[in-house]
Design a protein around this motif. Structure first.
Motif, PDB file in Angstrom:
ATOM      1  N   SER A  56       0.877  -1.048   0.034  1.00 45.17           N
ATOM      2  CA  SER A  56      -0.066   0.324   0.008  1.00 45.17           C
ATOM      3  C   SER A  56       0.856   1.233  -0.007  1.00 45.17           C
ATOM      4  O   SER A  56       0.581   2.394  -0.829  1.00 45.17           O
ATOM      5  N   SER A  59       2.495   1.648  -3.457  1.00 48.56           N
ATOM      6  CA  SER A  59       1.537   2.126  -4.443  1.00 48.56           C
ATOM      7  C   SER A  59       0.913   3.327  -4.735  1.00 48.56           C
ATOM      8  O   SER A  59       0.168   3.906  -5.479  1.00 48.56           O
ATOM      9  N   LYS A  65       4.641   2.465 -11.133  1.00 53.85           N
ATOM     10  CA  LYS A  65       4.148   1.673 -12.081  1.00 53.85           C
ATOM     11  C   LYS A  65       4.507   0.338 -12.029  1.00 53.85           C
ATOM     12  O   LYS A  65       5.785  -0.073 -11.630  1.00 53.85           O
ATOM     13  N   THR A  69      -0.359  -3.767 -11.774  1.00 52.35           N
ATOM     14  CA  THR A  69      -1.269  -2.990 -11.623  1.00 52.35           C
ATOM     15  C   THR A  69      -1.715  -2.265 -13.162  1.00 52.35           C
ATOM     16  O   THR A  69      -2.759  -1.475 -13.045  1.00 52.35           O
ATOM     17  N   LYS A  70      -1.282  -2.941 -14.251  1.00 51.81           N
ATOM     18  CA  LYS A  70      -1.481  -2.334 -15.553  1.00 51.81           C
ATOM     19  C   LYS A  70      -2.764  -3.168 -15.947  1.00 51.81           C
ATOM     20  O   LYS A  70      -3.040  -4.388 -15.761  1.00 51.81           O
ATOM     21  N   LYS A  71      -3.851  -2.330 -16.163  1.00 55.08           N
ATOM     22  CA  LYS A  71      -5.194  -2.804 -17.007  1.00 55.08           C
ATOM     23  C   LYS A  71      -5.115  -2.932 -18.452  1.00 55.08           C
ATOM     24  O   LYS A  71      -4.484  -2.083 -19.209  1.00 55.08           O
ATOM     25  N   ARG A 168      -6.711 -10.777 -16.014  1.00 57.22           N
ATOM     26  CA  ARG A 168      -7.514 -10.349 -14.846  1.00 57.22           C
ATOM     27  C   ARG A 168      -7.545 -11.720 -14.193  1.00 57.22           C
ATOM     28  O   ARG A 168      -7.771 -12.738 -14.612  1.00 57.22           O
ATOM     29  N   SER A 188     -11.339  -9.492  -6.381  1.00 60.37           N
ATOM     30  CA  SER A 188     -10.511  -9.395  -7.568  1.00 60.37           C
ATOM     31  C   SER A 188      -8.874  -9.395  -7.077  1.00 60.37           C
ATOM     32  O   SER A 188      -8.787  -8.894  -6.070  1.00 60.37           O
ATOM     33  N   PRO A 191      -5.450  -7.340 -12.010  1.00 60.97           N
ATOM     34  CA  PRO A 191      -4.325  -6.446 -11.600  1.00 60.97           C
ATOM     35  C   PRO A 191      -4.516  -6.052 -10.011  1.00 60.97           C
ATOM     36  O   PRO A 191      -5.894  -5.812  -9.815  1.00 60.97           O
ATOM     37  N   VAL A 192      -3.457  -5.845  -9.349  1.00 60.58           N
ATOM     38  CA  VAL A 192      -3.657  -5.241  -7.975  1.00 60.58           C
ATOM     39  C   VAL A 192      -4.321  -3.701  -7.990  1.00 60.58           C
ATOM     40  O   VAL A 192      -3.436  -2.899  -8.723  1.00 60.58           O
ATOM     41  N   GLU A 193      -5.416  -3.430  -7.425  1.00 61.83           N
ATOM     42  CA  GLU A 193      -5.957  -1.995  -7.210  1.00 61.83           C
ATOM     43  C   GLU A 193      -6.417  -1.831  -5.999  1.00 61.83           C
ATOM     44  O   GLU A 193      -6.847  -2.654  -5.249  1.00 61.83           O
ATOM     45  N   ASN A 194      -6.915  -0.677  -5.954  1.00 64.85           N
ATOM     46  CA  ASN A 194      -7.536  -0.126  -4.658  1.00 64.85           C
ATOM     47  C   ASN A 194      -6.901  -0.583  -3.435  1.00 64.85           C
ATOM     48  O   ASN A 194      -7.546  -0.842  -2.476  1.00 64.85           O
TER      49      ASN A 194
END
Length: 288
Positions: A56, A59, A65, A69-71, A168, A188, A191-194
């Motif tokens: 955390s 990021s 980057k 984390t890339k969509k 994904r 989910s 990718p790692v997000e939020n």
């Protein structure tokens, strides 16, 4: 006629009593396994909470980057579905498989390519009968799974994600809410997000060697392994809780059935005794 009926009822009572012994034993075993599963989950929690905090913090940097984390515009999803290895657990298996099927149908409606990784014998058996591509089969691992095996599975997933075999990764499993409540959930993974900062105030206060991105990329497989391990252990605890509840209910039903059959047996026995008394009385009257 009454004697034959009594014999059938007595045989049925013995059969139900034997079944009750089995369900009671399964209830006790499930209780023991549930306790051990909860202890395993609590033992590894601090380590992976620390990993989450570090990820955390890294990021949170605006310039950060990572391939994780890339969509991607291309839609190809891996669904990891965790179910049980055995039945006799109420609606545990059917509920999580139904949740996974609903999620897959939603993704298919968006024209996504779907792959499934099945964990648990019931999950493997279910998806073997479907038309989905199986990216992995892991039956009968929940009870003996250790963190290293979970890391191996996570390493395979992250390598295939980096190679863009899928863009994904999602996870469907059952979380333990209480001894009476187990809830299927979808999360989910990649990718790692939020990611929320869980206690790291600023990534600028920490220096990462060789770089924050490489440290982050090195932590992702470990973090993913931790999530998988926790999900399998959580699912296993849910399975044991569901089985304990189902077996407790079965034992209660057996008690009720035994009481009803015992009442029926006593009535038949009373009727037989009454008939014998009447026959003796009638014989005495004829002798007089």
């Amino acid at each position: 006629m009454a004697a034959a009926n009594m014999k059938d009822v007595k045989r049925r009572i013995r059969s139900v009593e034997s079944t009750k012994q089995i369900t009671k034993a399964m209830e006790l075993v499930a209780s023991s396994k549930l306790r051990r599963a909860k202890e395993k989950a609590l033992a590894v929690q601090p380590f992976f909470e620390t990993l989450y905090d570090i990820m955390s913090g890294i990021s949170s940097d605006r310039d950060f980057k990572s391939v994780y984390t890339k969509k991607e515009p291309e839609k190809s999803t891996l669904i990891i579905v965790i179910a049980g290895d055995r039945g006799l657990a109420g609606g545990y298996n059917s509920n999580v498989l139904k949740t996974a099927e609903q999620r897959i149908r939603r993704l298919e409606s968006d024209k996504e390519k779907i792959s499934v990784m099945a964990i648990g014998k019931k999950s493997v058996e279910y998806f073997d009968k479907q038309s989905y591509e199986l990216a992995g089969r892991y039956p009968n691992i929940a009870e003996s799974l250790d963190i290293y095996e979970a890391m191996d599975i996570a390493q395979e997933i992250t390598e295939r994600f980096r190679c863009r075999d899928f863009t994904r990764v999602e996870l469907v499993y059952t979380t333990f809410v209480s001894a009476l409540t187990q809830q299927p959930v979808e999360i989910s993974l990649l990718p790692v997000e939020n990611l929320e900062n869980g206690g790291v105030k600023s990534s600028s206060l920490t220096e990462y060697d060789p770089s924050p991105e490489e440290v982050f990329d090195g932590l992702v497989p470990q973090y993913l392994g931790g999530v998988l391990y926790a999900a399998v252990v959580d699912s296993y605890a849910s399975e044991q809780a569901a089985r304990r509840t189902a077996m407790e209910s079965a034992s209660d039903n057996a008690d009720e059935m035994i009481n009803q059959l015992s009442l029926l047996y006593n009535r038949a026995r009373q009727a037989q005794i009454t008939q014998e008394i009447n026959e003796i009385s009638a014989g005495s009257l004829r002798d007089e």
